[in-house]
Scaffold this motif. Structure first.
Motif, PDB file in Angstrom:
ATOM      1  N   ILE A 171     -51.890  36.784  23.468  1.00 31.16           N
ATOM      2  CA  ILE A 171     -52.718  36.948  24.660  1.00 31.16           C
ATOM      3  C   ILE A 171     -54.078  37.499  24.244  1.00 31.16           C
ATOM      4  O   ILE A 171     -54.177  38.477  23.508  1.00 31.16           O
ATOM      5  N   LYS A 172     -55.145  36.877  24.762  1.00 31.40           N
ATOM      6  CA  LYS A 172     -56.511  37.299  24.452  1.00 31.40           C
ATOM      7  C   LYS A 172     -57.222  37.918  25.660  1.00 31.40           C
ATOM      8  O   LYS A 172     -58.129  38.730  25.491  1.00 31.40           O
ATOM      9  N   ASN A 173     -56.846  37.514  26.862  1.00 38.48           N
ATOM     10  CA  ASN A 173     -57.442  38.042  28.097  1.00 38.48           C
ATOM     11  C   ASN A 173     -56.404  38.015  29.207  1.00 38.48           C
ATOM     12  O   ASN A 173     -55.565  37.111  29.248  1.00 38.48           O
ATOM     13  N   PHE A 174     -56.488  38.996  30.116  1.00 41.21           N
ATOM     14  CA  PHE A 174     -55.668  38.947  31.326  1.00 41.21           C
ATOM     15  C   PHE A 174     -56.518  39.526  32.456  1.00 41.21           C
ATOM     16  O   PHE A 174     -56.751  40.727  32.518  1.00 41.21           O
ATOM     17  N   ASP A 175     -57.003  38.652  33.338  1.00 40.55           N
ATOM     18  CA  ASP A 175     -57.859  39.065  34.447  1.00 40.55           C
ATOM     19  C   ASP A 175     -57.186  38.729  35.774  1.00 40.55           C
ATOM     20  O   ASP A 175     -56.388  37.787  35.850  1.00 40.55           O
ATOM     21  N   ALA A 176     -57.521  39.485  36.821  1.00 42.92           N
ATOM     22  CA  ALA A 176     -56.883  39.260  38.118  1.00 42.92           C
ATOM     23  C   ALA A 176     -57.794  39.705  39.254  1.00 42.92           C
ATOM     24  O   ALA A 176     -58.700  40.527  39.062  1.00 42.92           O
ATOM     25  N   GLU A 177     -57.536  39.168  40.449  1.00 43.82           N
ATOM     26  CA  GLU A 177     -58.217  39.603  41.667  1.00 43.82           C
ATOM     27  C   GLU A 177     -57.436  39.108  42.880  1.00 43.82           C
ATOM     28  O   GLU A 177     -56.645  38.163  42.788  1.00 43.82           O
ATOM     29  N   VAL A 178     -57.660  39.757  44.028  1.00 41.40           N
ATOM     30  CA  VAL A 178     -57.010  39.358  45.275  1.00 41.40           C
ATOM     31  C   VAL A 178     -57.862  38.296  45.961  1.00 41.40           C
ATOM     32  O   VAL A 178     -59.078  38.458  46.106  1.00 41.40           O
ATOM     33  N   VAL A 179     -57.202  37.201  46.393  1.00 41.56           N
ATOM     34  CA  VAL A 179     -57.898  36.122  47.094  1.00 41.56           C
ATOM     35  C   VAL A 179     -57.127  35.767  48.365  1.00 41.56           C
ATOM     36  O   VAL A 179     -55.940  36.082  48.500  1.00 41.56           O
ATOM     37  N   ASP A 180     -57.823  35.084  49.298  1.00 41.95           N
ATOM     38  CA  ASP A 180     -57.159  34.648  50.526  1.00 41.95           C
ATOM     39  C   ASP A 180     -56.630  33.228  50.356  1.00 41.95           C
ATOM     40  O   ASP A 180     -56.668  32.659  49.253  1.00 41.95           O
ATOM     41  N   GLU A 181     -56.158  32.635  51.450  1.00 37.81           N
ATOM     42  CA  GLU A 181     -55.553  31.302  51.368  1.00 37.81           C
ATOM     43  C   GLU A 181     -56.550  30.232  50.941  1.00 37.81           C
ATOM     44  O   GLU A 181     -56.164  29.196  50.400  1.00 37.81           O
ATOM     45  N   GLY A 182     -57.827  30.483  51.163  1.00 36.63           N
ATOM     46  CA  GLY A 182     -58.851  29.535  50.743  1.00 36.63           C
ATOM     47  C   GLY A 182     -59.343  29.768  49.333  1.00 36.63           C
ATOM     48  O   GLY A 182     -60.249  29.074  48.867  1.00 36.63           O
ATOM     49  N   GLY A 183     -58.754  30.764  48.650  1.00 32.89           N
ATOM     50  CA  GLY A 183     -59.178  31.084  47.292  1.00 32.89           C
ATOM     51  C   GLY A 183     -60.396  31.977  47.227  1.00 32.89           C
ATOM     52  O   GLY A 183     -60.958  32.197  46.147  1.00 32.89           O
ATOM     53  N   ASN A 184     -60.815  32.524  48.368  1.00 33.11           N
ATOM     54  CA  ASN A 184     -61.999  33.379  48.413  1.00 33.11           C
ATOM     55  C   ASN A 184     -61.652  34.818  48.033  1.00 33.11           C
ATOM     56  O   ASN A 184     -60.642  35.361  48.507  1.00 33.11           O
ATOM     57  N   PRO A 185     -62.468  35.464  47.194  1.00 30.48           N
ATOM     58  CA  PRO A 185     -62.217  36.864  46.833  1.00 30.48           C
ATOM     59  C   PRO A 185     -62.240  37.763  48.068  1.00 30.48           C
ATOM     60  O   PRO A 185     -63.085  37.603  48.952  1.00 30.48           O
ATOM     61  N   VAL A 186     -61.306  38.705  48.125  1.00 26.65           N
ATOM     62  CA  VAL A 186     -61.197  39.621  49.263  1.00 26.65           C
ATOM     63  C   VAL A 186     -61.773  40.974  48.862  1.00 26.65           C
ATOM     64  O   VAL A 186     -61.378  41.542  47.844  1.00 26.65           O
ATOM     65  N   PRO A 187     -62.719  41.530  49.641  1.00 22.55           N
ATOM     66  CA  PRO A 187     -63.333  42.806  49.270  1.00 22.55           C
ATOM     67  C   PRO A 187     -62.365  43.980  49.411  1.00 22.55           C
ATOM     68  O   PRO A 187     -61.431  43.952  50.213  1.00 22.55           O
TER      69      PRO A 187
ATOM     70  N   THR B 281     -60.374  46.037  38.758  1.00 20.90           N
ATOM     71  CA  THR B 281     -59.983  44.797  38.090  1.00 20.90           C
ATOM     72  C   THR B 281     -61.140  43.849  37.795  1.00 20.90           C
ATOM     73  O   THR B 281     -61.248  43.314  36.690  1.00 20.90           O
ATOM     74  N   ARG B 282     -62.004  43.626  38.769  1.00 24.33           N
ATOM     75  CA  ARG B 282     -62.991  42.548  38.626  1.00 24.33           C
ATOM     76  C   ARG B 282     -64.034  42.799  37.536  1.00 24.33           C
ATOM     77  O   ARG B 282     -64.562  41.860  36.953  1.00 24.33           O
ATOM     78  N   LYS B 283     -64.367  44.052  37.266  1.00 25.30           N
ATOM     79  CA  LYS B 283     -65.435  44.322  36.302  1.00 25.30           C
ATOM     80  C   LYS B 283     -64.964  45.108  35.082  1.00 25.30           C
ATOM     81  O   LYS B 283     -65.766  45.761  34.416  1.00 25.30           O
ATOM     82  N   THR B 284     -63.684  45.018  34.780  1.00 23.65           N
ATOM     83  CA  THR B 284     -63.166  45.657  33.573  1.00 23.65           C
ATOM     84  C   THR B 284     -62.831  44.580  32.552  1.00 23.65           C
ATOM     85  O   THR B 284     -62.041  43.680  32.833  1.00 23.65           O
ATOM     86  N   ILE B 285     -63.443  44.660  31.389  1.00 28.89           N
ATOM     87  CA  ILE B 285     -63.225  43.659  30.341  1.00 28.89           C
ATOM     88  C   ILE B 285     -61.854  43.874  29.711  1.00 28.89           C
ATOM     89  O   ILE B 285     -61.474  44.998  29.374  1.00 28.89           O
ATOM     90  N   THR B 286     -61.101  42.790  29.533  1.00 32.00           N
ATOM     91  CA  THR B 286     -59.763  42.879  28.940  1.00 32.00           C
ATOM     92  C   THR B 286     -59.648  42.074  27.652  1.00 32.00           C
ATOM     93  O   THR B 286     -58.557  41.907  27.120  1.00 32.00           O
ATOM     94  N   TYR B 287     -60.763  41.575  27.147  1.00 34.10           N
ATOM     95  CA  TYR B 287     -60.773  40.714  25.961  1.00 34.10           C
ATOM     96  C   TYR B 287     -60.208  41.428  24.732  1.00 34.10           C
ATOM     97  O   TYR B 287     -60.571  42.564  24.433  1.00 34.10           O
ATOM     98  N   VAL B 288     -59.311  40.755  24.016  1.00 37.50           N
ATOM     99  CA  VAL B 288     -58.783  41.256  22.746  1.00 37.50           C
ATOM    100  C   VAL B 288     -59.547  40.546  21.629  1.00 37.50           C
ATOM    101  O   VAL B 288     -59.451  39.325  21.487  1.00 37.50           O
ATOM    102  N   PRO B 289     -60.335  41.273  20.832  1.00 36.16           N
ATOM    103  CA  PRO B 289     -61.210  40.627  19.846  1.00 36.16           C
ATOM    104  C   PRO B 289     -60.439  39.989  18.688  1.00 36.16           C
ATOM    105  O   PRO B 289     -59.325  40.396  18.361  1.00 36.16           O
ATOM    106  N   ASP B 290     -61.065  38.989  18.079  1.00 34.18           N
ATOM    107  CA  ASP B 290     -60.497  38.370  16.880  1.00 34.18           C
ATOM    108  C   ASP B 290     -60.565  39.362  15.720  1.00 34.18           C
ATOM    109  O   ASP B 290     -61.490  40.170  15.654  1.00 34.18           O
ATOM    110  N   PRO B 291     -59.603  39.348  14.818  1.00 30.97           N
ATOM    111  CA  PRO B 291     -58.478  38.411  14.707  1.00 30.97           C
ATOM    112  C   PRO B 291     -57.201  38.924  15.374  1.00 30.97           C
ATOM    113  O   PRO B 291     -56.100  38.589  14.961  1.00 30.97           O
ATOM    114  N   TYR B 292     -57.343  39.747  16.418  1.00 23.80           N
ATOM    115  CA  TYR B 292     -56.193  40.425  17.008  1.00 23.80           C
ATOM    116  C   TYR B 292     -55.649  39.676  18.223  1.00 23.80           C
ATOM    117  O   TYR B 292     -56.331  38.841  18.825  1.00 23.80           O
ATOM    118  N   GLY B 293     -54.423  40.009  18.593  1.00 25.17           N
ATOM    119  CA  GLY B 293     -53.816  39.415  19.771  1.00 25.17           C
ATOM    120  C   GLY B 293     -52.561  40.174  20.161  1.00 25.17           C
ATOM    121  O   GLY B 293     -51.945  40.861  19.336  1.00 25.17           O
TER     122      GLY B 293
END
Length: 463
Positions: free
Chosen positions: A64-80, A139-151
């Motif tokens: 795994i290199k990234n895991f991002d998430a957010e809450v959306v509605d039925e139309g796929g729109n981000p919910v504040p 969630t929306r503005k926290t970087i979760t990237y795992v840098p190379d060469p790691y995973g």
């Protein structure tokens, strides 16, 4: 045709040049998968805190290199966040016995415990906090990237017990604060706003427990303004997983989660029983006195623990609630291993909601530059503004740690002003590589021109 060997040699050199200096060559291996959780239904004041088993997740032996998430509605729109507050979400790895039927999405196990084995992270809590991934409002503005060469290695068939298969569990805790009488009080799970006297396990809530998870469990309701009308709606957690197929060049990392409420104490004698890490998950921040209310109202909580195993720190980030002003992890010698600060929103759009923590800064030390020794005593600090009281707050610290490297890696990871990962190659190594390739190109040109003099009628492709 006589010039073909020279042409092939030059082509080979050019290909070598391109593949050597192209920094995105490893990125081309990254795959991306986007999933939606089962729908959770909310209306003004309501709470959903359900567990979903056997969720959709990439298969196979991967990193795994990234895991991002957010809450959306039925139309796929981000919910504040001021409409639906994402208290937390966590993803847990587990092994499920083959042939045992269970509802795919369920808020209870529904089967015998021996059919379900949680594959926890590497520590350090003895109970609770078993997740591999998880955040909250940030969630929306926290970087979760795992840098190379790691995973983060998952799906290794050697690790799965015979007769079981690897699966994933998702817990989403969301609070609908539309029309709330006290929006902050609802997000901090103040018991008086939820009008509960017993927790979800039917245990009486003590009078001195003012607020927290025991008061805002699944299907409870926070008080809304008289006469407020709001629609019932279905929401989803949209999660994006980026990964690559596993190969021997990937360096695996271990996931550690430290909790500021850990009650662990170092044994006074070496022969004493092993002390347990009882992590309470949440705590209360009382308001400061009126005399210092406008001067320096900061509540600091500190714990000292020993780290179970050593290695290179690859990534670090904190998790705090509203009122948090940052966390820091210090080594035994006082050095800063990682400091993580909250990013507060300033507007109304999703990802920038005013007054909410919408992100946390992250640490990407140069691999090999920040190490933790096995058994090292580390100090964790969590700071909150206590100009007012905050209930049910958290102070978690996530770390990714790799086996110690023999020497520092030549790649430096940091974040720029936009929050994007910046990878800076070591200048000396890069120049040496380019110089070496230049010599190869020069040798090819000299060889070709000498060969041209011996072969009449051949026209050099370089002329």
């Amino acid at each position: 045709m006589l010039g073909c060997p020279n042409y092939q040699l030059l082509s080979l050199v050019l290909i070598l040049l391109l593949t050597t200096v192209d920094p995105s060559s490893q990125e081309s291996r990254v795959k991306s998968a986007v999933f939606l959780s089962p729908a959770f239904v909310l209306e003004p004041g309501s709470v959903s805190n359900k567990f979903y088993y056997n969720i959709s997740f990439p298969k196979g032996h991967i990193a795994i290199k990234n895991f991002d998430a957010e809450v959306v509605d039925e139309g796929g729109n981000p919910v504040p966040l001021y409409e639906t507050y994402l208290h937390h979400w966590i993803v847990v790895r587990y092994y499920h016995r083959k042939g045992v039927e269970v509802t795919k999405f369920h808020d209870d196990l529904g089967f015998h415990q021996s059919d379900f084995i949680v594959k926890r992270n590497s520590g350090i809590c003895d109970r609770g906090l078993p997740q591999y991934f998880g955040l909250g409002s940030e969630t929306r503005k926290t970087i979760t990237y795992v840098p190379d060469p790691y995973g983060i290695e998952i799906g290794n068939p050697v690790e799965v017990p015979p007769g079981y298969e690897e699966k994933w569990l998702l817990n989403i805790h969301a609070i609908d604060t539309r029309g709330a009488e006290d929006r902050l009080g609802c997000t901090e799970c103040r018991c008086d706003l939820y009008n509960v006297t017993k927790d979800e396990h039917d245990r009486v809530i003590e009078p001195d427990y003012i607020g927290g998870l025991r008061c805002c469990y699944d299907e409870t309701r926070c008080r809304v303004k008289d006469g407020f009308q709001g629609s019932k709606r279905s929401l989803y957690l949209k999660y994006t997983v980026k990964y690559i197929d596993w190969d021997p060049s990937i360096v695996p990392v271990k996931i550690y989660i430290l909790d500021i409420t850990d009650t662990w104490k170092k044994p006074e004698k070496s022969t004493a029983a092993v002390a347990r890490h009882h992590c309470q998950i949440e705590y209360l921040v009382e308001s400061c006195s009126s005399a210092v209310a406008n001067v320096d109202c900061t509540h600091t909580k500190k714990i000292i623990v020993t780290f179970p195993s050593g290695g290179d720190v690859i990534y670090g980030v904190a998790h705090q609630h509203t009122g948090g002003t940052g966390m820091a992890l210090h080594g035994e010698d006082g050095r800063v291993i990682c400091s993580s600060l909250p990013i507060y929103g300033e507007g109304k759009e999703p990802g920038n909601e005013a007054g909410y923590i919408v992100g946390m800064s992250t640490c990407y030390p140069r691999p090999g530059s920040i190490k933790i020794s096995e058994g090292e005593t580390v100090t964790l600090l969590s700071n909150y503004s206590n100009a007012q009281r905050h209930t049910g707050v958290m102070g978690l610290f996530y770390l990714l740690v790799a086996e110690p490297s023999p020497k520092p890696n030549s790649i430096l990871h940091s974040t720029d002003e936009t929050g994007e990962i910046v990878i800076l190659q070591n200048a000396i190594g890069a120049l040496a590589a380019v110089f070496g390739i230049a010599l190869l190109v020069g040798a090819a040109v000299i060889y070709q021109r000498r060969n041209q003099r011996d072969q009449e009628g051949y026209e050099s492709i370089l002329m």
